[in-house]
Write a protein that holds these residues in place. Structure first.
Motif, PDB file in Angstrom:
ATOM      1  N   ARG A   1      10.830   3.366 -10.180  1.00 44.38           N
ATOM      2  CA  ARG A   1      10.287   4.104 -11.317  1.00 44.38           C
ATOM      3  C   ARG A   1       9.102   4.974 -10.899  1.00 44.38           C
ATOM      4  NH1 ARG A   1      13.635   4.499 -15.523  1.00 44.38           N
ATOM      5  NH2 ARG A   1      14.543   2.516 -16.060  1.00 44.38           N
ATOM      6  N   ALA A   2       8.816   5.976 -11.698  1.00 46.31           N
ATOM      7  CA  ALA A   2       7.644   6.826 -11.486  1.00 46.31           C
ATOM      8  C   ALA A   2       6.389   5.952 -11.474  1.00 46.31           C
ATOM      9  CB  ALA A   2       7.555   7.867 -12.600  1.00 46.31           C
ATOM     10  N   GLY A   3       5.387   6.405 -10.729  1.00 46.81           N
ATOM     11  CA  GLY A   3       4.114   5.696 -10.678  1.00 46.81           C
ATOM     12  C   GLY A   3       3.925   4.857  -9.437  1.00 46.81           C
ATOM     13  N   VAL A   4       4.976   4.667  -8.652  1.00 46.18           N
ATOM     14  CA  VAL A   4       4.871   3.884  -7.419  1.00 46.18           C
ATOM     15  C   VAL A   4       3.914   4.599  -6.467  1.00 46.18           C
ATOM     16  CG1 VAL A   4       6.133   3.084  -5.385  1.00 46.18           C
ATOM     17  CG2 VAL A   4       7.178   2.893  -7.647  1.00 46.18           C
ATOM     18  N   GLU A   5       2.944   3.842  -5.945  1.00 48.89           N
ATOM     19  CA  GLU A   5       2.005   4.378  -4.952  1.00 48.89           C
ATOM     20  C   GLU A   5       2.137   3.556  -3.679  1.00 48.89           C
ATOM     21  OE1 GLU A   5      -2.756   5.297  -4.271  1.00 48.89           O
ATOM     22  OE2 GLU A   5      -2.103   4.282  -6.099  1.00 48.89           O
ATOM     23  N   HIS A   6       2.325   4.236  -2.550  1.00 49.28           N
ATOM     24  CA  HIS A   6       2.489   3.521  -1.291  1.00 49.28           C
ATOM     25  C   HIS A   6       2.442   4.477  -0.095  1.00 49.28           C
ATOM     26  CE1 HIS A   6       7.112   3.939  -2.134  1.00 49.28           C
ATOM     27  NE2 HIS A   6       6.613   5.075  -1.719  1.00 49.28           N
ATOM     28  N   ASN A   7       2.441   3.877   1.080  1.00 48.57           N
ATOM     29  CA  ASN A   7       2.647   4.580   2.341  1.00 48.57           C
ATOM     30  C   ASN A   7       3.855   3.897   2.978  1.00 48.57           C
ATOM     31  OD1 ASN A   7       2.479   6.040   4.720  1.00 48.57           O
ATOM     32  ND2 ASN A   7       0.667   4.977   5.473  1.00 48.57           N
ATOM     33  N   VAL A   8       4.836   4.680   3.392  1.00 48.30           N
ATOM     34  CA  VAL A   8       6.046   4.142   3.998  1.00 48.30           C
ATOM     35  C   VAL A   8       5.986   4.422   5.496  1.00 48.30           C
ATOM     36  CG1 VAL A   8       8.566   4.209   4.027  1.00 48.30           C
ATOM     37  CG2 VAL A   8       7.332   4.558   1.869  1.00 48.30           C
ATOM     38  N   GLN A   9       6.094   3.361   6.289  1.00 49.88           N
ATOM     39  CA  GLN A   9       5.984   3.492   7.739  1.00 49.88           C
ATOM     40  C   GLN A   9       7.226   2.950   8.433  1.00 49.88           C
ATOM     41  OE1 GLN A   9       2.370   1.210   8.474  1.00 49.88           O
ATOM     42  NE2 GLN A   9       1.199   3.120   8.572  1.00 49.88           N
ATOM     43  N   ASN A  10       7.574   3.577   9.558  1.00 48.87           N
ATOM     44  CA  ASN A  10       8.582   3.052  10.463  1.00 48.87           C
ATOM     45  C   ASN A  10       7.823   2.552  11.686  1.00 48.87           C
ATOM     46  OD1 ASN A  10      10.691   2.445  12.161  1.00 48.87           O
ATOM     47  ND2 ASN A  10      11.281   4.558  12.533  1.00 48.87           N
ATOM     48  N   LEU A  11       7.623   1.254  11.771  1.00 48.62           N
ATOM     49  CA  LEU A  11       6.858   0.666  12.870  1.00 48.62           C
ATOM     50  C   LEU A  11       7.785   0.007  13.883  1.00 48.62           C
ATOM     51  CD1 LEU A  11       3.881  -0.848  10.835  1.00 48.62           C
ATOM     52  CD2 LEU A  11       4.053   1.399  11.960  1.00 48.62           C
ATOM     53  N   THR A  12       8.943   0.635  14.089  1.00 52.06           N
ATOM     54  CA  THR A  12       9.929   0.124  15.040  1.00 52.06           C
ATOM     55  C   THR A  12      10.168   1.162  16.134  1.00 52.06           C
ATOM     56  OG1 THR A  12      11.944   1.043  14.047  1.00 52.06           O
ATOM     57  CG2 THR A  12      11.087  -1.012  13.081  1.00 52.06           C
ATOM     58  N   ASP A  13      10.963   0.778  17.125  1.00 51.50           N
ATOM     59  CA  ASP A  13      11.319   1.686  18.217  1.00 51.50           C
ATOM     60  C   ASP A  13      12.559   2.516  17.911  1.00 51.50           C
ATOM     61  OD1 ASP A  13       9.223   0.846  19.899  1.00 51.50           O
ATOM     62  OD2 ASP A  13      10.386  -0.881  20.580  1.00 51.50           O
ATOM     63  N   ASN A  14      13.068   2.424  16.678  1.00 56.20           N
ATOM     64  CA  ASN A  14      14.301   3.120  16.287  1.00 56.20           C
ATOM     65  C   ASN A  14      14.019   4.132  15.190  1.00 56.20           C
ATOM     66  OD1 ASN A  14      16.034   1.388  17.934  1.00 56.20           O
ATOM     67  ND2 ASN A  14      15.450  -0.191  16.463  1.00 56.20           N
ATOM     68  N   LYS A  15      14.772   5.227  15.188  1.00 54.43           N
ATOM     69  CA  LYS A  15      14.627   6.200  14.103  1.00 54.43           C
ATOM     70  C   LYS A  15      15.389   5.704  12.882  1.00 54.43           C
ATOM     71  CE  LYS A  15      18.448   9.151  15.522  1.00 54.43           C
ATOM     72  NZ  LYS A  15      18.880  10.492  15.888  1.00 54.43           N
ATOM     73  N   THR A  16      14.979   6.195  11.725  1.00 54.88           N
ATOM     74  CA  THR A  16      15.655   5.895  10.474  1.00 54.88           C
ATOM     75  C   THR A  16      15.500   7.093   9.547  1.00 54.88           C
ATOM     76  OG1 THR A  16      15.976   4.234   8.734  1.00 54.88           O
ATOM     77  CG2 THR A  16      13.706   4.714   9.352  1.00 54.88           C
ATOM     78  N   SER A  17      16.305   7.137   8.493  1.00 49.48           N
ATOM     79  CA  SER A  17      16.290   8.297   7.610  1.00 49.48           C
ATOM     80  C   SER A  17      16.856   7.927   6.241  1.00 49.48           C
ATOM     81  CB  SER A  17      17.145   9.403   8.241  1.00 49.48           C
ATOM     82  OG  SER A  17      17.179  10.534   7.419  1.00 49.48           O
ATOM     83  N   PHE A  18      16.364   8.631   5.212  1.00 48.94           N
ATOM     84  CA  PHE A  18      16.953   8.463   3.884  1.00 48.94           C
ATOM     85  C   PHE A  18      16.819   9.744   3.077  1.00 48.94           C
ATOM     86  CE2 PHE A  18      12.629   6.559   3.355  1.00 48.94           C
ATOM     87  CZ  PHE A  18      12.115   7.382   2.364  1.00 48.94           C
ATOM     88  N   LEU A  19      17.674   9.843   2.051  1.00 47.07           N
ATOM     89  CA  LEU A  19      17.562  10.891   1.049  1.00 47.07           C
ATOM     90  C   LEU A  19      16.827  10.320  -0.147  1.00 47.07           C
ATOM     91  CD1 LEU A  19      21.160  12.400   1.023  1.00 47.07           C
ATOM     92  CD2 LEU A  19      19.109  13.412   2.032  1.00 47.07           C
ATOM     93  N   GLU A  20      15.895  11.089  -0.685  1.00 45.23           N
ATOM     94  CA  GLU A  20      15.164  10.700  -1.877  1.00 45.23           C
ATOM     95  C   GLU A  20      15.524  11.683  -2.981  1.00 45.23           C
ATOM     96  OE1 GLU A  20      10.760   9.524  -1.946  1.00 45.23           O
ATOM     97  OE2 GLU A  20      10.777  11.665  -2.456  1.00 45.23           O
ATOM     98  N   ILE A  21      16.049  11.169  -4.082  1.00 44.26           N
ATOM     99  CA  ILE A  21      16.444  12.004  -5.203  1.00 44.26           C
ATOM    100  C   ILE A  21      15.527  11.688  -6.374  1.00 44.26           C
ATOM    101  CG2 ILE A  21      18.318  12.640  -6.774  1.00 44.26           C
ATOM    102  CD1 ILE A  21      20.249  11.608  -4.569  1.00 44.26           C
ATOM    103  N   GLU A  22      14.688  12.667  -6.727  1.00 43.84           N
ATOM    104  CA  GLU A  22      13.739  12.503  -7.834  1.00 43.84           C
ATOM    105  C   GLU A  22      14.306  13.157  -9.085  1.00 43.84           C
ATOM    106  OE1 GLU A  22       9.405  12.816  -6.301  1.00 43.84           O
ATOM    107  OE2 GLU A  22      10.605  14.293  -5.192  1.00 43.84           O
ATOM    108  N   PHE A  23      14.223  12.422 -10.205  1.00 42.89           N
ATOM    109  CA  PHE A  23      14.749  12.906 -11.482  1.00 42.89           C
ATOM    110  C   PHE A  23      13.595  13.362 -12.344  1.00 42.89           C
ATOM    111  CE2 PHE A  23      17.910  10.093  -9.747  1.00 42.89           C
ATOM    112  CZ  PHE A  23      19.063  10.811  -9.938  1.00 42.89           C
ATOM    113  N   LYS A  24      13.445  14.664 -12.454  1.00 42.79           N
ATOM    114  CA  LYS A  24      12.301  15.232 -13.174  1.00 42.79           C
ATOM    115  C   LYS A  24      12.302  14.896 -14.653  1.00 42.79           C
ATOM    116  CE  LYS A  24      11.765  19.057  -9.983  1.00 42.79           C
ATOM    117  NZ  LYS A  24      11.748  20.527  -9.857  1.00 42.79           N
ATOM    118  N   SER A  25      13.463  14.574 -15.226  1.00 42.75           N
ATOM    119  CA  SER A  25      13.545  14.229 -16.645  1.00 42.75           C
ATOM    120  C   SER A  25      13.693  12.736 -16.881  1.00 42.75           C
ATOM    121  CB  SER A  25      14.703  14.989 -17.298  1.00 42.75           C
ATOM    122  OG  SER A  25      15.919  14.631 -16.682  1.00 42.75           O
ATOM    123  N   GLY A  26      13.594  11.909 -15.842  1.00 44.46           N
ATOM    124  CA  GLY A  26      13.690  10.465 -15.992  1.00 44.46           C
ATOM    125  C   GLY A  26      15.132   9.977 -15.922  1.00 44.46           C
TER     126      GLY A  26
END
Length: 101
Positions: free
Chosen positions: A74-99
């Motif tokens: 949900r909206a309002g999440v506050e954080h820092n996202v880290q990859n602290l491993t020796d491997n790469k990773t990836s994701f798609l983030e889809i934000e819904f402007k109307s909820g």
């Protein structure tokens, strides 16, 4: 462990009045930096991996993501996202402007 954390790479793929799609690519030892989500969003992992989520209270949680296994927040999440491993990773983030329901 002695390492330097670098910025993850974000690439905006699509933005309309309704939705914004961003790809996040994490090299080993990279991070998004602190941010607050203004909109509800869905994450779709592209490359499986392990992320460390750091919350404003300083607590961190290791979170395994698996290619194709989506999750939402949900909206309002506050954080820092880290990859602290020796491997790469990836994701798609889809934000819904109307909820999302």
């Amino acid at each position: 462990m002695n390492y330097k954390v670098s910025p993850a790479v974000s690439s905006k793929q699509l933005e309309t009045d309704v939705v914004k799609v961003t790809r996040w690519d994490f090299a080993p030892y990279s991070e998004t930096g602190w941010h607050i989500h203004d909109f509800d969003y869905i994450v779709i992992p592209v490359i499986s991996g392990q992320l460390t989520i750091i919350n404003p209270d300083g607590l961190s949680t290791k979170f395994d993501i698996f290619q194709g296994n989506s999750y939402n927040r949900r909206a309002g999440v506050e954080h820092n996202v880290q990859n602290l491993t020796d491997n790469k990773t990836s994701f798609l983030e889809i934000e819904f402007k109307s909820g999302i329901e």
